[in-house]
Design an enzyme around this catalytic site. Structure first.
Site, PDB file in Angstrom:
ATOM      1  N   ASP A 133       0.828  -1.200   0.000  1.00 26.38           N
ATOM      2  CA  ASP A 133       0.000   0.000   0.000  1.00 26.38           C
ATOM      3  C   ASP A 133       0.868   1.258   0.000  1.00 26.38           C
ATOM      4  O   ASP A 133       2.075   1.203   0.277  1.00 26.38           O
ATOM      5  CB  ASP A 133      -0.878  -0.030   1.268  1.00 26.38           C
ATOM      6  CG  ASP A 133      -2.200   0.672   1.080  1.00 26.38           C
ATOM      7  OD1 ASP A 133      -2.319   1.464   0.137  1.00 26.38           O
ATOM      8  OD2 ASP A 133      -3.108   0.432   1.892  1.00 26.38           O
ATOM      9  N   ASP A 135     -10.807   2.010  -2.924  1.00 19.67           N
ATOM     10  CA  ASP A 135     -11.296   1.747  -1.571  1.00 19.67           C
ATOM     11  C   ASP A 135     -12.816   1.742  -1.548  1.00 19.67           C
ATOM     12  O   ASP A 135     -13.422   1.423  -0.528  1.00 19.67           O
ATOM     13  CB  ASP A 135     -10.786   2.821  -0.598  1.00 19.67           C
ATOM     14  CG  ASP A 135      -9.392   2.497  -0.094  1.00 19.67           C
ATOM     15  OD1 ASP A 135      -8.886   1.404  -0.412  1.00 19.67           O
ATOM     16  OD2 ASP A 135      -8.802   3.331   0.619  1.00 19.67           O
TER      17      ASP A 135
HETATM   18  C1  GLA Z   1      -5.661   1.910   2.428  1.00 23.49           C
HETATM   19  C2  GLA Z   1      -6.052   0.756   1.519  1.00 23.49           C
HETATM   20  C3  GLA Z   1      -7.096  -0.097   2.194  1.00 23.49           C
HETATM   21  C4  GLA Z   1      -6.544  -0.614   3.498  1.00 23.49           C
HETATM   22  C5  GLA Z   1      -6.091   0.547   4.373  1.00 23.49           C
HETATM   23  C6  GLA Z   1      -5.362   0.046   5.599  1.00 23.49           C
HETATM   24  O1  GLA Z   1      -6.702   2.788   2.596  1.00 23.49           O
HETATM   25  O2  GLA Z   1      -6.493   1.230   0.293  1.00 23.49           O
HETATM   26  O3  GLA Z   1      -7.475  -1.159   1.364  1.00 23.49           O
HETATM   27  O4  GLA Z   1      -5.488  -1.495   3.253  1.00 23.49           O
HETATM   28  O5  GLA Z   1      -5.218   1.417   3.674  1.00 23.49           O
HETATM   29  O6  GLA Z   1      -4.877   1.082   6.363  1.00 23.49           O
END
Ligand code: GLA
Length: 764
Positions: free
Chosen positions: A475, A536
C-alpha cells in the site's frame, strides 16, 4: 509481413491491423504521415500533409525555400526555435537558448526490446527501431525508439537524449512520444476522479486549443489516470476509429492534445514537465518512460482488447502471468485495526475455508503499535498482543487450514511514532527547514537514499521468506509534495529498484499493489504487481463506473474487486448481495467483511457465488471484455468459450421499457442457450408487500419476518432463451420487468441497484 520497413527514406511499422508511417524529409526532419488502418508504403505521398504554398506569417525553415514551414508539418517529435510553434516535446536550455533542431543521422533495427534504464518497460516486442537524430549546432543527440507488437496492434515509443557537447544543459521536458494527427471531429476520453471515485470517464470535444491531463501528486494518481483515448465523434463501443495512449510510469505525468489552426492535433505524453529541471552534463543522457500507443477502426471495445492483450502478454510478469487468481478474504473492512488472532482464525479464516475461499489476507494493524493510522509505519515487528506467536504461527495455521497466506505492508511510509523514526529520523522525507506536511498521519521515506531502499528490501524480504508469505498487498497512502519534479522521478526510480529486488527473485509471490485504492493504477506498477486494488470504494454501484473506466485501459485480470458489507462504508447505500458479487466477478474476486456476521442465507449465497466464480474464473479474468452501449442499462460482458453477461440497474423507473440482451462475437449460424444465474431476493426488501403472497398476515418490521429473511429468500425468476448467434448479436428481448400490475414466475423483479447475470453457451 515485414514488421519494420525502410525504403526511400520512408519508415513503415506494421502490426496485424495497423500501419505507422513516417519519413525523413529533404532537410532530415522526421515527418509523421499516418497512424491508422493498414496502408502501403507507397501511399506515403498521398497520405502526407501537402506543402505547396506558404501559410501567412509563418517562419520559413530555409532562406531559399519560401514554402516550407515546420509549423504546418506533422512531426515525429516537436521542438522549438526553427518555425514549429506547436507545443514542443523537448525543452532544454543551454546558454540561454531553447532552440533545438534534430535531424536524421542513421537508424538501426534490433530484434526484441531494448529495456529502459532504471525504469520498468514492456517485453517481448517483435522488433525495435531506433532512429538517431542530432542537432549539429548545440551538440545534442536524440534517439527515438519504436517497439512493435504486431499481434496486439501496439507500438511503444520513447526517447533518449544524449548530451554530445562539452557544455551542461538544463532539461525541463522530454516527452516519451509525440504524435501529430490530422483527423476531423475528435473527442478526448480521459479517466479522472478522486480517492474512492477513480477512473470516471471524462469526455471533451476537441476544438482549437490545448487540453491537458496529468498528475502532480507524485504518483500516477486517482485524480487522473495516465491512460487516455482519442476517438472520432461518431465512434462507439463497437464502431469507428480510436487511438489509445498510456505510459509505463507511476510518477507525475503529463499528456496534452493541442489542436492548432491547421487542425493538426499534437498528442504527447511523458513525465510531467512541471518543476522539472535536470542537469545534463557532457556525455550524460536522459531516458523517458515508455509510452504505449494503439489504434482501432473497430470501436472502443476493440481498442481496449489491444491494451488488454498487450498487458497480459507484455507487461505482467511473474508466475501469475495468465494464471487464475485466488478468491481472497481481506480483514480490512471487517476488522480495521481492531482484531485478535482468534478473530482472524475463527471469524475469517475458518469461514473462508467453508465458503470456498482460497487466500487469507491480513491487512493493516499487525505490527508495531499500530492500533490506528497514527503510528507504527516503518516497523515490522509483529504485535504479539494481537497475534500471539507472531506472523509465522498465524501463517502456519492459515496454511494448515488449506488457505494461502497474504499480508499488508506500507513500506514507503513512516510514522513519527515508530521505532524506525526514533532510530532513523533522517529516513523521513520532508524539507528540513520547513515543518513536515503529513498525509494520513504519515511521511514518505526518502527512496532516493540507498540505505532506505536496503532497509525496505531487508525487512520485506524477511517478512516474506520467514513466514512463507504467498501474497503481498503493498500500500501507499498519501500524496507526495516533492521538492521538484526531478526529485519525484528519482523517488520513482528508487521505488522500482526496491520492487525489482523484492519481487523479481520471488515470482511465486502474488503481489497486489494498492495506493488508497487506485491512486497508482498504472503500467509501471503492473510490471511488478499482476493485480492492483482498484478502489477503496466497494459500493458496487460506484464500482460499475470505476471498473468500467479501468476496463478501457486495463484487463480484468489486473483489477482487485471485493464484495463488502452493505450498507457500504463509503456511501451508506444498501445494495443487494447479488449485485455486489456481479460487479466483483468482473475482476479478481475477493470478500472484505466479517464473515461471522453473514446470515445463514447469506452464507449459502456466498458459497454459491464462489463456486460459480471458480467454475467460470478463466472467463471472468481472461475472457474478452465488452462494454455495452445499446440501452439504458450498464452491461458487462465477458467471453471465452462461454459468455457471462450482466445487466446492472441503478434507479428503477415506473413502467420500465422492454430491454434487450445484445451479445458480441458469436457465430451467426450457431445456436446458443441463455440462462439467467439463479439467486435469492432478500424478503425484507419487499416490506409490507410480503403480505400479498404470505398465507398469514405478517408485520414486515417484526421478528418473524426478520428471522425468516435470514433463512429464506425469494427466488429470482429463472429465464432461459435459445437463439442463433445472429439473433443474439442483433439483440433478443428479455422477459418483462415487474410493472406493479401483478407478479408471476416469468416476471423479472427490477429493484434499485439490482442486476441479472446470464450464462450463454453454445448448444452442442
Ligand atoms: C488503504 C487501503 C485499504 C486498506 C487501508 C489500511 O486505505 O487502500 O485497502 O489497506 O489502507 O490502512
Amino acid at each position: 509481413m515485414n514488421i519494420i520497413d525502410f525504403k526511400d527514406n520512408v519508415f513503415l511499422l506494421s502490426t496485424k491491423e495497423t500501419s505507422y508511417l513516417f519519413r525523413v524529409d529533404k532537410y532530415g526532419h522526421l515527418e509523421h504521415i499516418h497512424y491508422g488502418p493498414k496502408v502501403r508504403m507507397e501511399d506515403w505521398d498521398a497520405l502526407s500533409l501537402k506543402h505547396k504554398i506558404l501559410f501567412g506569417s509563418t517562419v520559413m525553415y530555409h532562406e531559399r525555400d519560401d514554402i516550407m514551414t515546420l509549423d504546418s508539418v506533422a512531426q515525429e517529435y516537436g521542438s522549438y526555435g526553427q518555425g514549429d510553434f506547436k507545443e514542443a516535446s523537448i525543452e532544454i536550455e543551454g546558454n540561454g537558448s531553447y532552440t533545438c533542431d534534430f535531424r536524421y543521422v542513421s537508424h538501426e533495427i534490433v530484434e526484441g526490446n531494448v529495456p529502459v534504464k532504471d525504469l520498468p518497460s514492456s517485453y517481448g516486442a517483435a522488433q525495435t527501431l531506433i532512429v538517431h537524430t542530432a542537432d549539429d549546432i548545440n551538440g545534442l543527440k536524440l534517439d527515438l525508439y519504436y517497439s512493435v507488437y504486431p499481434e496486439e496492434d501496439v507500438i511503444s515509443r520513447r526517447a533518449v537524449l544524449i548530451n554530445g557537447s562539452r557544455k551542461t544543459f538544463t532539461l525541463h521536458r522530454l516527452m516519451s512520444y509525440c504524435l501529430d494527427l490530422f483527423e476531423k471531429d475528435l473527442v478526448m476520453m480521459d479517466f479522472s476522479g478522486a480517492w474512492d471515485k477513480e477512473t470516471h470517464l471524462n469526455e471533451k470535444e476537441l476544438k482549437q486549443g490545448t487540453y491537458t491531463i496529468g498528475s502532480r501528486v507524485g504518483f500516477s494518481s486517482a485524480k487522473c489516470n495516465p491512460g487516455f483515448l482519442i476517438r472520432r465523434k461518431d465512434t462507439t463501443e463497437d464502431h469507428g476509429k480510436a487511438w489509445g495512449f498510456n505510459l509505463v510510469y507511476s510518477g507525475n505525468h503529463y499528456s496534452s492534445v493541442s489542436k492548432d489552426e491547421y487542425s493538426i492535433h499534437r498528442i504527447q505524453g511523458g513525465i510531467s514537465p512541471e518543476r522539472f529541471h535536470s542537469e545534463l552534463k557532457a556525455g550524460q543522457s536522459f531516458e523517458t518512460p515508455e509510452a504505449i500507443l494503439t489504434f482501432s477502426d473497430r470501436g472502443l471495445n476493440h481498442l481496449s482488447h489491444h491494451f488488454h492483450d498487450f498487458i497480459n502478454e507484455h507487461i505482467v510478469r511473474s508466475d501469475w502471468k495468465k494464471k487464475e487468481r485466488p478468491v481472497l478474504i481481506n480483514s480490512w473492512e471487517g476488522f480495521g485495526f481492531d482484531f485478535k488472532k482468534d478473530d482472524l482464525i475463527r471469524k475469517l479464516a475458518r469461514n473462508a475455508v467453508s465458503l470456498g475461499m482460497e487466500l487469507f489476507v491480513l491487512d493493516d494493524g499487525w505490527f508495531g503499535r499500530r492500533n490506528s493510522d497514527k503510528r507504527g509505519l516503518g516497523d515490522y515487528n509483529c504485535n504479539i498482543r494481537k497475534i500471539p506467536g507472531g506472523i509465522s504461527s498465524l501463517s502456519s495455521e492459515i496454511h494448515k487450514l488449506g488457505l494461502l497466506f497474504g499480508i499488508w505492508v506500507e513500506p514507503e511510509a513512516i510514522n513519527v511514532d515508530s521505532k524506525l523514526y526514533e532510530n532513523h529520523p533522517e529516513y523521513a522525507l520532508w524539507e528540513k527547514d520547513r515543518p513536515p506536511f503529513y498525509g494520513r498521519n504519515e511521511l514518505l521515506m526518502d527512496l532516493t537514499n540507498p540505505e532506505v531502499r536496503d532497509y525496505i528490501v531487508d525487512n520485506v524480504s524477511r517478512l516474506i521468506d520467514d513466514n512463507k508469505v504467498d501474497y503481498i498487498k503493498w500500500d501507499m497512502n498519501r500524496m507526495m509534495n516533492a521538492v521538484s519534479g526531478e526529485y519525484n522521478h528519482e523517488y520513482l526510480k528508487g521505488l522500482y529498484d526496491v520492487l525489482g529486488r523484492l519481487f523479481l527473485p520471488r515470482p511465486w509471490v502474488l503481489f497486489e499493489s494498492c495506493s488508497s485504492g487506485g491512486n497508482r493504477f498504472d503500467l509501471g506498477m503492473l510490471c511488478y504487481s499482476p493485480q492492483i486494488w482498484s478502489s477503496d470504494d466497494t459500493d458496487p454501484i460506484e464500482r460499475i463506473d470505476i471498473q468500467k473506466g479501468l476496463s478501457y485501459l486495463y484487463p480484468l485480470s489486473t483489477m482487485g474487486a471485493h464484495v463488502s458489507q452493505s450498507p457500504h462504508m463509503q456511501t451508506l447505500r444498501a445494495t443487494p448481495l447479488e449485485t455486489r458479487f456481479n460487479v466483483s466477478a468482473y475482476g479478481c474476486l475477493g470478500y472484505e467483511l466479517d464473515l461471522s456476521l453473514l446470515s445463514r442465507l447469506e452464507r449459502i449465497e456466498v458459497a454459491k457465488q464462489i463456486a460459480f466464480y471458480k467454475q467460470h474464473r478463466h472467463t471472468f479474468q481472461y475472457g474478452r471484455f465488452y462494454r455495452g452501449d445499446q440501452d439504458e442499462y450498464e452491461t458487462f460482458e465477458v467471453k471465452d468459450d462461454e459468455t457471462m453477461i450482466t445487466k446492472f440497474r441503478r434507479i428503477v423507473h415506473a413502467v420500465p421499457v422492454y430491454d434487450k440482451l445484445y451479445l458480441h462475437d458469436l457465430d451467426d449460424e450457431k445456436v446458443y442457450r441463455i440462462e439467467s444465474k439463479p439467486y435469492l431476493h432478500n424478503l425484507k426488501q419487499f416490506g409490507h408487500l410480503i403480505n400479498f403472497v404470505s398465507p398469514v398476515k405478517l408485520n414486515s418490521e417484526g421478528k418473524i419476518v426478520d428471522t425468516l429473511s435470514k433463512i429464506k429468500g425469494m427466488e429470482a425468476s429463472i429465464q432461459t432463451y435459445e437463439a442463433s448467434g445472429a439473433a443474439l448479436k442483433s439483440g433478443i428481448y428479455l422477459n418483462n420487468l415487474f410493472l406493479g400490475t401483478g407478479y408471476n414466475d416469468n416476471v423479472r423483479i427490477p429493484l434499485d441497484y439490482g442486476s441479472d447475470m446470464y450464462e450463454v453457451k453454445e448448444i452442442q
